[in-house]
Design a protein around this motif. Sequence first.
Motif, PDB file in Angstrom:
ATOM      1  N   LEU A 132       0.837  -1.199   0.000  1.00  0.00           N
ATOM      2  CA  LEU A 132       0.000   0.000   0.000  1.00  0.00           C
ATOM      3  C   LEU A 132       0.872   1.251   0.000  1.00  0.00           C
ATOM      4  O   LEU A 132       0.572   2.231  -0.702  1.00  0.00           O
ATOM      5  N   ARG A 133       1.923   1.238   0.769  1.00  0.00           N
ATOM      6  CA  ARG A 133       2.826   2.389   0.815  1.00  0.00           C
ATOM      7  C   ARG A 133       3.478   2.614  -0.542  1.00  0.00           C
ATOM      8  O   ARG A 133       3.688   3.750  -0.965  1.00  0.00           O
ATOM      9  N   ARG A 134       3.801   1.535  -1.244  1.00  0.00           N
ATOM     10  CA  ARG A 134       4.427   1.668  -2.565  1.00  0.00           C
ATOM     11  C   ARG A 134       3.532   2.405  -3.549  1.00  0.00           C
ATOM     12  O   ARG A 134       3.989   3.278  -4.294  1.00  0.00           O
ATOM     13  N   VAL A 135       2.236   2.058  -3.566  1.00  0.00           N
ATOM     14  CA  VAL A 135       1.356   2.643  -4.590  1.00  0.00           C
ATOM     15  C   VAL A 135       0.855   4.039  -4.204  1.00  0.00           C
ATOM     16  O   VAL A 135       0.327   4.757  -5.048  1.00  0.00           O
ATOM     17  N   LEU A 136       1.016   4.427  -2.937  1.00  0.00           N
ATOM     18  CA  LEU A 136       0.606   5.761  -2.513  1.00  0.00           C
ATOM     19  C   LEU A 136       1.707   6.772  -2.808  1.00  0.00           C
ATOM     20  O   LEU A 136       2.889   6.497  -2.630  1.00  0.00           O
ATOM     21  N   ARG A 137       1.312   7.959  -3.242  1.00  0.00           N
ATOM     22  CA  ARG A 137       2.272   9.046  -3.411  1.00  0.00           C
ATOM     23  C   ARG A 137       2.724   9.525  -2.027  1.00  0.00           C
ATOM     24  O   ARG A 137       2.018   9.317  -1.035  1.00  0.00           O
ATOM     25  N   PRO A 138       3.877  10.169  -1.931  1.00  0.00           N
ATOM     26  CA  PRO A 138       4.278  10.767  -0.656  1.00  0.00           C
ATOM     27  C   PRO A 138       3.199  11.721  -0.155  1.00  0.00           C
ATOM     28  O   PRO A 138       2.711  12.574  -0.893  1.00  0.00           O
ATOM     29  N   GLY A 139       2.799  11.560   1.086  1.00  0.00           N
ATOM     30  CA  GLY A 139       1.712  12.359   1.639  1.00  0.00           C
ATOM     31  C   GLY A 139       0.339  11.819   1.335  1.00  0.00           C
ATOM     32  O   GLY A 139      -0.670  12.362   1.797  1.00  0.00           O
ATOM     33  N   GLY A 140       0.265  10.721   0.568  1.00  0.00           N
ATOM     34  CA  GLY A 140      -1.029  10.117   0.238  1.00  0.00           C
ATOM     35  C   GLY A 140      -1.711   9.557   1.463  1.00  0.00           C
ATOM     36  O   GLY A 140      -1.081   9.246   2.479  1.00  0.00           O
ATOM     37  N   HIS A 141      -3.027   9.412   1.369  1.00  0.00           N
ATOM     38  CA  HIS A 141      -3.857   9.063   2.517  1.00  0.00           C
ATOM     39  C   HIS A 141      -4.173   7.571   2.554  1.00  0.00           C
ATOM     40  O   HIS A 141      -4.568   6.974   1.549  1.00  0.00           O
ATOM     41  N   LEU A 142      -4.029   6.973   3.732  1.00  0.00           N
ATOM     42  CA  LEU A 142      -4.493   5.610   4.006  1.00  0.00           C
ATOM     43  C   LEU A 142      -5.677   5.706   4.957  1.00  0.00           C
ATOM     44  O   LEU A 142      -5.562   6.280   6.040  1.00  0.00           O
ATOM     45  N   MET A 143      -6.817   5.151   4.546  1.00  0.00           N
ATOM     46  CA  MET A 143      -8.020   5.152   5.375  1.00  0.00           C
ATOM     47  C   MET A 143      -8.365   3.691   5.667  1.00  0.00           C
ATOM     48  O   MET A 143      -8.880   2.970   4.809  1.00  0.00           O
ATOM     49  N   LEU A 144      -8.047   3.249   6.866  1.00  0.00           N
ATOM     50  CA  LEU A 144      -8.135   1.835   7.233  1.00  0.00           C
ATOM     51  C   LEU A 144      -9.203   1.634   8.301  1.00  0.00           C
ATOM     52  O   LEU A 144      -9.340   2.453   9.210  1.00  0.00           O
ATOM     53  N   SER A 145      -9.946   0.549   8.193  1.00  0.00           N
ATOM     54  CA  SER A 145     -10.897   0.183   9.238  1.00  0.00           C
ATOM     55  C   SER A 145     -10.734  -1.286   9.581  1.00  0.00           C
ATOM     56  O   SER A 145     -10.403  -2.112   8.728  1.00  0.00           O
TER      57      SER A 145
END
Length: 244
Positions: A132-145
């Motif tokens: 998940l971190r790989r595909v997110l841009r720097p500063g991108g948002h992770l919304m986890l439940s």
Amino acid sequence: MTSTSTAPRDLRDFYEDPSVPVASGDARSLRQARMLAEAIGPATTRTSVVLDIGCGDGTAAATAAPLLAGHRVVGVDWSQDALKRAHTQLPYVVRGELTDGGLPFADGAADAVLFSEVIEHLVDPDSALDELRRVLRPGGHLMLSTPNLAAWYNRGLLLAGVQPVFSEVSLRGIHGRPGSEVVGHLRLYTARALREFVAASGFDVVRVAGAPFHGVPRPLRALDRLACAVPSASSILLLHARRT
């Protein structure tokens, strides 16, 4: 439900079964969607790419879509059957897995990731968050439940020597806990454990909030909603983090 390649074949078959419950209710989906919409803002200057990883039948993303007008929401799952169902609600669906390079997106391609009640089903959550971190841009948002091991009622159940709600000892039946549905949970988190785990995986945790669980008996649902004010005791944990 997204899985890892190390999952046993029978576990994959279990998650392919459309009768297996995959969500904790509309209230959780809506609260999570509002948190994401607030985080990424309106699509007035640019269109954000939001990946719903482990989209299942697309319910969570469909709930979020009206709040994310103008942004592109893409459903991702390893199950072809799930993707067929999700495609009835989402215009964009693709197959992908939470392995190293298993998601079909370039590094930093996504502005946000929805990760709704997936992590508790994973054999290898560490590798999943790496991807998940790989595909997110720097500063991108992770919304986890994810369900809360330390939900207010689970604390009482443990004191009484009863297996906590959400936890499971078998894929074939319920043993030692309330409830009647087997949902395939492999691991559970408290708010503190989830926050520390996500931070150790290369994210800055912005906020942890609570959400109710639709499976709480009706006479106790008002209390369950009140417990959301104290996320560490709520039924469902909602975590917003940003990629470092």
